[in-house]
Design a protein around this motif. Sequence first.
Motif, mmCIF file in Angstrom:
data_model
loop_
_atom_site.group_PDB
_atom_site.id
_atom_site.type_symbol
_atom_site.label_atom_id
_atom_site.label_comp_id
_atom_site.label_asym_id
_atom_site.label_seq_id
_atom_site.Cartn_x
_atom_site.Cartn_y
_atom_site.Cartn_z
ATOM 1 N N GLU A 86 0.866 -1.183 0.000
ATOM 2 C CA GLU A 86 0.000 0.000 0.000
ATOM 3 C C GLU A 86 0.899 1.228 0.000
ATOM 4 N N HIS A 87 0.504 2.238 -0.745
ATOM 5 C CA HIS A 87 1.347 3.419 -0.851
ATOM 6 C C HIS A 87 0.525 4.667 -1.147
ATOM 7 N N VAL A 88 1.142 5.792 -0.849
ATOM 8 C CA VAL A 88 0.596 7.111 -1.138
ATOM 9 C C VAL A 88 1.227 7.568 -2.448
ATOM 10 N N HIS A 89 0.435 8.177 -3.308
ATOM 11 C CA HIS A 89 0.934 8.651 -4.597
ATOM 12 C C HIS A 89 1.276 10.137 -4.509
ATOM 13 N N VAL A 90 2.424 10.495 -5.047
ATOM 14 C CA VAL A 90 2.850 11.891 -5.118
ATOM 15 C C VAL A 90 3.072 12.197 -6.596
ATOM 16 N N VAL A 91 2.363 13.213 -7.094
ATOM 17 C CA VAL A 91 2.344 13.499 -8.524
ATOM 18 C C VAL A 91 2.865 14.904 -8.779
ATOM 19 N N HIS A 96 4.549 15.341 -14.547
ATOM 20 C CA HIS A 96 3.571 14.256 -14.383
ATOM 21 C C HIS A 96 4.188 12.958 -13.866
ATOM 22 N N SER A 97 5.365 13.037 -13.276
ATOM 23 C CA SER A 97 5.951 11.830 -12.689
ATOM 24 C C SER A 97 5.133 11.427 -11.459
ATOM 25 N N VAL A 98 5.124 10.137 -11.191
ATOM 26 C CA VAL A 98 4.402 9.594 -10.040
ATOM 27 C C VAL A 98 5.406 8.846 -9.179
ATOM 28 N N ARG A 99 5.420 9.179 -7.915
ATOM 29 C CA ARG A 99 6.277 8.465 -6.970
ATOM 30 C C ARG A 99 5.392 7.860 -5.895
ATOM 31 N N SER A 100 5.828 6.751 -5.363
ATOM 32 C CA SER A 100 5.089 6.066 -4.317
ATOM 33 C C SER A 100 5.836 6.199 -3.002
#
Length: 154
Positions: A86-91, A96-100
């Motif tokens: 489970e993770h939080v998305h940072v955009v 438009h990169s997505v990091r978890s």
Amino acid sequence: MSDDLASRLREKGLRLTPQRELILRAVEELRHATPDEVLVHVRAQASSVNASTVYRTLEVLEELGLVRHTHLSDRAPTYHSTLEHEHVHVVCRRCHSVRSYDPDLVAPLVAALGEDGFSVDVGHLAVFGTCADCAASSSRSPGIRETGRRGQPT
């Protein structure tokens, strides 16, 4: 994953089809993907798969708990496998990169909301902002100068 997928489908009275298997594998391989991105990935292996099959299958896979979606843009939802932690998305709004990130990052917020009786769906959480690379590149490039009343630089 095929055995798990097959058993979960059987429990719902559904069968394992090659398309369902391809779509689940595409979500797992792409990590975060919109239905259109899944379609492109699947069509590289099976050109007969259409968009409605992808959308319907993603809904079924989500009902089975095999994929989840979140909204990482103002367009279509983005799907990811539940096999991932489970993770939080940072955009980043610029590139438009997505990091978890690990949910522990937002634990104080989750706890505070929990004290107020609110249960947070952390896997659906997306935080928008500017990544370090984009922030650094904008500070290196010349900015727009402020102008006075007549459009002259101040």
